[in-house]
Design a protein around this motif. Sequence first.
Motif, PDB file in Angstrom:
ATOM      1  N   GLY A 129      -5.073  -4.138  -6.499  1.00 51.06           N
ATOM      2  CA  GLY A 129      -5.641  -4.603  -5.254  1.00 51.06           C
ATOM      3  C   GLY A 129      -4.815  -6.059  -4.797  1.00 51.06           C
ATOM      4  N   LEU A 177       0.927  -1.089  -0.130  1.00 59.72           N
ATOM      5  CA  LEU A 177       0.127  -0.013  -0.098  1.00 59.72           C
ATOM      6  C   LEU A 177       0.847   1.233   0.159  1.00 59.72           C
ATOM      7  CD1 LEU A 177      -2.750  -0.713   2.750  1.00 59.72           C
ATOM      8  CD2 LEU A 177      -3.148  -0.502   0.078  1.00 59.72           C
ATOM      9  N   ASP A 203      -9.361  -2.527  -2.045  1.00 62.36           N
ATOM     10  CA  ASP A 203      -7.811  -2.477  -1.909  1.00 62.36           C
ATOM     11  C   ASP A 203      -7.245  -3.785  -1.544  1.00 62.36           C
ATOM     12  OD1 ASP A 203      -7.029   0.112  -2.937  1.00 62.36           O
ATOM     13  OD2 ASP A 203      -8.035   0.708  -1.249  1.00 62.36           O
ATOM     14  N   VAL A 204      -7.917  -4.342  -0.480  1.00 61.10           N
ATOM     15  CA  VAL A 204      -7.389  -5.696   0.228  1.00 61.10           C
ATOM     16  C   VAL A 204      -8.678  -6.541   0.448  1.00 61.10           C
ATOM     17  CG1 VAL A 204      -6.241  -6.685   1.981  1.00 61.10           C
ATOM     18  CG2 VAL A 204      -5.596  -4.262   1.159  1.00 61.10           C
ATOM     19  N   GLN A 234      -6.704   5.958   2.612  1.00 64.26           N
ATOM     20  CA  GLN A 234      -7.500   5.630   1.496  1.00 64.26           C
ATOM     21  C   GLN A 234      -7.820   4.323   1.259  1.00 64.26           C
ATOM     22  OE1 GLN A 234      -8.260   8.539  -0.005  1.00 64.26           O
ATOM     23  NE2 GLN A 234      -7.040   9.597   1.216  1.00 64.26           N
ATOM     24  N   ALA A 235      -7.398   3.481   2.070  1.00 64.29           N
ATOM     25  CA  ALA A 235      -7.509   2.019   1.787  1.00 64.29           C
ATOM     26  C   ALA A 235      -8.639   1.374   2.232  1.00 64.29           C
ATOM     27  CB  ALA A 235      -6.085   1.091   2.570  1.00 64.29           C
ATOM     28  N   THR A 236      -9.442   0.534   1.459  1.00 58.22           N
ATOM     29  CA  THR A 236     -10.642  -0.162   1.501  1.00 58.22           C
ATOM     30  C   THR A 236     -10.424  -1.561   1.807  1.00 58.22           C
ATOM     31  OG1 THR A 236     -11.336  -0.099  -0.520  1.00 58.22           O
ATOM     32  CG2 THR A 236     -12.213   1.504   0.700  1.00 58.22           C
ATOM     33  N   ARG A 275     -15.463  -1.973  -5.086  1.00 58.50           N
ATOM     34  CA  ARG A 275     -14.215  -2.496  -5.377  1.00 58.50           C
ATOM     35  C   ARG A 275     -13.311  -2.340  -4.045  1.00 58.50           C
ATOM     36  NH1 ARG A 275     -16.617  -4.106  -8.937  1.00 58.50           N
ATOM     37  NH2 ARG A 275     -16.453  -4.161 -10.987  1.00 58.50           N
ATOM     38  N   LEU A 327     -11.463  -6.294  -7.010  1.00 55.81           N
ATOM     39  CA  LEU A 327     -10.216  -5.677  -6.575  1.00 55.81           C
ATOM     40  C   LEU A 327     -10.076  -4.393  -7.313  1.00 55.81           C
ATOM     41  CD1 LEU A 327      -7.566  -8.392  -6.257  1.00 55.81           C
ATOM     42  CD2 LEU A 327      -8.641  -6.870  -4.294  1.00 55.81           C
ATOM     43  N   LEU A 328      -9.748  -3.108  -6.561  1.00 59.55           N
ATOM     44  CA  LEU A 328      -9.271  -2.259  -7.377  1.00 59.55           C
ATOM     45  C   LEU A 328      -7.765  -2.390  -8.337  1.00 59.55           C
ATOM     46  CD1 LEU A 328      -9.966   0.309  -4.309  1.00 59.55           C
ATOM     47  CD2 LEU A 328     -11.092   0.602  -6.798  1.00 59.55           C
ATOM     48  N   LYS A 353      -1.910 -11.258  -5.866  1.00 63.48           N
ATOM     49  CA  LYS A 353      -2.291 -10.139  -6.689  1.00 63.48           C
ATOM     50  C   LYS A 353      -2.735 -10.675  -8.194  1.00 63.48           C
ATOM     51  CE  LYS A 353      -0.590  -5.939  -5.974  1.00 63.48           C
ATOM     52  NZ  LYS A 353       0.726  -4.868  -5.929  1.00 63.48           N
TER      53      LYS A 353
END
Length: 198
Positions: free
Chosen positions: A151, A45, A123-124, A51-53, A121, A147-148, A192
């Motif tokens: 992600g 990250l 990030d993780v 900013q992470a979702t 979407r 996933l973004l 990934k």
Amino acid sequence: MAQHQVRIIGGAWKRTLLPVVDALGLRPTPDRVRETVFNWINHQLGSDWEQATFLDLYAGSGVLGFEAASRGAAKVTMVDNHAPAVRQLEANRDKLKADNITVLRADALTLAQDLATRGQRFDVIFLDPPYQQDLLAKTLPLCAALLLDGGMVYAEAEAPLPTEGDDLPDWLDGWEVVRADKAGMVYYHLLKLQEKAA
């Protein structure tokens, strides 16, 4: 009966103990594994937690999601279909006054498809499903649509994931194991999506 607890190891709620329901197949991710995994995620990250979702599809104890929220994640969505576990997740969220956590009672596979349809979407995505039910093989392919860009999926399993060769199962097609390790009987992986050739 002694109550089970997990301890948050990093971030704003470091050292906070959270009660966990005693449920069949519930195995909170050990401290040492979490330490490693969150180092991996932090590296990927670039420390940009605000900013992470995060999506935790088999939340169980919720320790992975709480750990992410403690470290400043923008949003954490926890999913479990076991009513007592969901009630405990909600109680722990309320205890921590964690506005960045949403708890949903739902079937992980159904919800994953629903979220993808709605264009959500993340990030993780955390995948730590009950063992011996082939849930990782059923869930991982659904994560590609959730996933973004850039992600990642954190996956725990009772065996190492095959990474190459002829024995690579269809459900791992398109995924790259970025990091992998083992602690006791737990095999854990950071995955990934492979870059598509232009």
